[in-house]
Design a protein around this motif. Sequence first.
Motif, PDB file in Angstrom:
ATOM      1  N   LEU A  50      -4.641  68.354 -27.061  1.00  0.00           N
ATOM      2  CA  LEU A  50      -3.494  68.804 -26.415  1.00  0.00           C
ATOM      3  C   LEU A  50      -4.031  69.042 -24.903  1.00  0.00           C
ATOM      4  N   VAL A  51      -3.282  68.445 -23.987  1.00  0.00           N
ATOM      5  CA  VAL A  51      -3.706  68.949 -22.565  1.00  0.00           C
ATOM      6  C   VAL A  51      -2.746  69.713 -21.863  1.00  0.00           C
ATOM      7  N   ALA A  52      -1.541  69.603 -22.214  1.00  0.00           N
ATOM      8  CA  ALA A  52      -0.528  70.342 -21.548  1.00  0.00           C
ATOM      9  C   ALA A  52       0.641  70.573 -22.683  1.00  0.00           C
ATOM     10  N   ALA A  53       1.368  71.685 -22.301  1.00  0.00           N
ATOM     11  CA  ALA A  53       2.643  71.947 -23.190  1.00  0.00           C
ATOM     12  C   ALA A  53       3.551  72.707 -22.597  1.00  0.00           C
ATOM     13  N   ILE A  54       4.747  72.626 -22.748  1.00  0.00           N
ATOM     14  CA  ILE A  54       5.871  73.420 -22.229  1.00  0.00           C
ATOM     15  C   ILE A  54       6.974  73.729 -23.431  1.00  0.00           C
ATOM     16  N   THR A  55       7.335  75.039 -23.345  1.00  0.00           N
ATOM     17  CA  THR A  55       7.946  75.296 -24.630  1.00  0.00           C
ATOM     18  C   THR A  55       9.522  75.174 -24.086  1.00  0.00           C
ATOM     19  N   SER A  56      10.233  75.406 -24.998  1.00  0.00           N
ATOM     20  CA  SER A  56      11.814  75.339 -24.770  1.00  0.00           C
ATOM     21  C   SER A  56      12.222  76.261 -23.858  1.00  0.00           C
ATOM     22  N   ASP A  57      11.594  77.521 -23.687  1.00  0.00           N
ATOM     23  CA  ASP A  57      12.008  78.516 -22.729  1.00  0.00           C
ATOM     24  C   ASP A  57      11.437  78.189 -21.049  1.00  0.00           C
ATOM     25  N   GLY A  58      10.395  77.201 -21.201  1.00  0.00           N
ATOM     26  CA  GLY A  58       9.872  76.758 -19.774  1.00  0.00           C
ATOM     27  C   GLY A  58       8.390  77.195 -19.725  1.00  0.00           C
ATOM     28  N   SER A  59       7.974  77.917 -20.566  1.00  0.00           N
ATOM     29  CA  SER A  59       6.614  78.530 -20.380  1.00  0.00           C
ATOM     30  C   SER A  59       5.594  77.312 -20.639  1.00  0.00           C
ATOM     31  N   THR A  60       4.419  77.209 -19.773  1.00  0.00           N
ATOM     32  CA  THR A  60       3.579  76.387 -20.019  1.00  0.00           C
ATOM     33  C   THR A  60       2.273  76.603 -20.430  1.00  0.00           C
ATOM     34  N   ASN A  61       1.367  75.738 -20.703  1.00  0.00           N
ATOM     35  CA  ASN A  61      -0.093  76.007 -21.090  1.00  0.00           C
ATOM     36  C   ASN A  61      -0.625  74.642 -20.970  1.00  0.00           C
ATOM     37  N   TYR A  62      -1.973  75.004 -20.596  1.00  0.00           N
ATOM     38  CA  TYR A  62      -2.841  73.680 -20.364  1.00  0.00           C
ATOM     39  C   TYR A  62      -4.273  73.877 -20.871  1.00  0.00           C
ATOM     40  N   ALA A  63      -4.762  72.882 -21.308  1.00  0.00           N
ATOM     41  CA  ALA A  63      -6.230  72.824 -21.481  1.00  0.00           C
ATOM     42  C   ALA A  63      -7.014  73.340 -20.469  1.00  0.00           C
ATOM     43  N   ASP A  64      -8.147  74.087 -20.599  1.00  0.00           N
ATOM     44  CA  ASP A  64      -9.017  74.537 -19.367  1.00  0.00           C
ATOM     45  C   ASP A  64      -9.248  73.511 -18.805  1.00  0.00           C
ATOM     46  N   SER A  65      -9.796  72.270 -19.465  1.00  0.00           N
ATOM     47  CA  SER A  65     -10.378  71.113 -18.623  1.00  0.00           C
ATOM     48  C   SER A  65      -9.289  70.771 -17.616  1.00  0.00           C
ATOM     49  N   VAL A  66      -8.149  70.657 -17.551  1.00  0.00           N
ATOM     50  CA  VAL A  66      -6.989  70.265 -16.702  1.00  0.00           C
ATOM     51  C   VAL A  66      -6.341  71.106 -15.953  1.00  0.00           C
ATOM     52  N   LYS A  67      -6.548  72.507 -16.199  1.00  0.00           N
ATOM     53  CA  LYS A  67      -5.703  73.731 -15.678  1.00  0.00           C
ATOM     54  C   LYS A  67      -5.980  73.739 -14.107  1.00  0.00           C
ATOM     55  N   GLY A  68      -5.040  73.491 -13.665  1.00  0.00           N
ATOM     56  CA  GLY A  68      -4.939  73.684 -11.886  1.00  0.00           C
ATOM     57  C   GLY A  68      -4.818  72.303 -11.362  1.00  0.00           C
ATOM     58  N   ARG A  69      -5.179  71.248 -12.495  1.00  0.00           N
ATOM     59  CA  ARG A  69      -5.066  69.836 -11.958  1.00  0.00           C
ATOM     60  C   ARG A  69      -3.559  69.171 -12.171  1.00  0.00           C
ATOM     61  N   PHE A  70      -3.458  69.435 -13.613  1.00  0.00           N
ATOM     62  CA  PHE A  70      -2.172  68.855 -14.254  1.00  0.00           C
ATOM     63  C   PHE A  70      -1.104  69.871 -14.503  1.00  0.00           C
ATOM     64  N   THR A  71       0.162  69.263 -14.312  1.00  0.00           N
ATOM     65  CA  THR A  71       1.384  69.954 -14.232  1.00  0.00           C
ATOM     66  C   THR A  71       2.418  69.181 -15.290  1.00  0.00           C
ATOM     67  N   ILE A  72       2.824  69.902 -16.165  1.00  0.00           N
ATOM     68  CA  ILE A  72       3.654  69.367 -17.065  1.00  0.00           C
ATOM     69  C   ILE A  72       5.151  69.896 -16.639  1.00  0.00           C
ATOM     70  N   SER A  73       6.149  68.932 -16.573  1.00  0.00           N
ATOM     71  CA  SER A  73       7.545  69.309 -16.289  1.00  0.00           C
ATOM     72  C   SER A  73       8.504  68.549 -17.165  1.00  0.00           C
ATOM     73  N   ARG A  74       9.763  68.700 -17.147  1.00  0.00           N
ATOM     74  CA  ARG A  74      10.700  68.061 -17.823  1.00  0.00           C
ATOM     75  C   ARG A  74      12.213  67.996 -16.875  1.00  0.00           C
ATOM     76  N   ASP A  75      12.899  66.978 -17.192  1.00  0.00           N
ATOM     77  CA  ASP A  75      14.024  66.675 -16.586  1.00  0.00           C
ATOM     78  C   ASP A  75      15.183  66.486 -17.666  1.00  0.00           C
ATOM     79  N   TYR A  76      16.015  67.596 -18.012  1.00  0.00           N
ATOM     80  CA  TYR A  76      16.831  67.200 -19.283  1.00  0.00           C
ATOM     81  C   TYR A  76      17.960  66.322 -19.159  1.00  0.00           C
TER      82      TYR A  76
END
Length: 119
Positions: A50-76
């Motif tokens: 797992l490298v990136a996650a976004i929950t239904s309420d919009g909170s995000t989490n990232y693997a340490d290896s990609v933190k600060g470099r990757f961004t997850i987002s969504r467009d409903y």
Amino acid sequence: QGQLVESGGGLVQAGGSLRLSCAASRIITSVLWASDMNWYRQPPGKQRELVAAITSDGSTNYADSVKGRFTISRDYAKKRVYLDMNDVKPEDTAIYYCNIVPRGSAAYWGQGTQVTVSS
């Protein structure tokens, strides 16, 4: 489930940027609203992670290896999940998979898109 379609992968130079897109057009919007959305990757010969996650309420989490470099987002409205990859490294080379997990339901998966980072 193969109901998601990833795109945007390809060859990119180390230090460059890439945007991956996950099309979830087959999933109804109300389900997407209640879903956690994730990006996984599987490097060659390695386990899926797992490298990136976004929950239904919009909170995000990232693997340490990609933190600060990757961004997850969504467009409903577009039924899409994105992974913006910046300052990519050769170790980011992997097949990237989109994963959508509705609460209380089976997960959806895409077929994956290959990202290759050259140095």
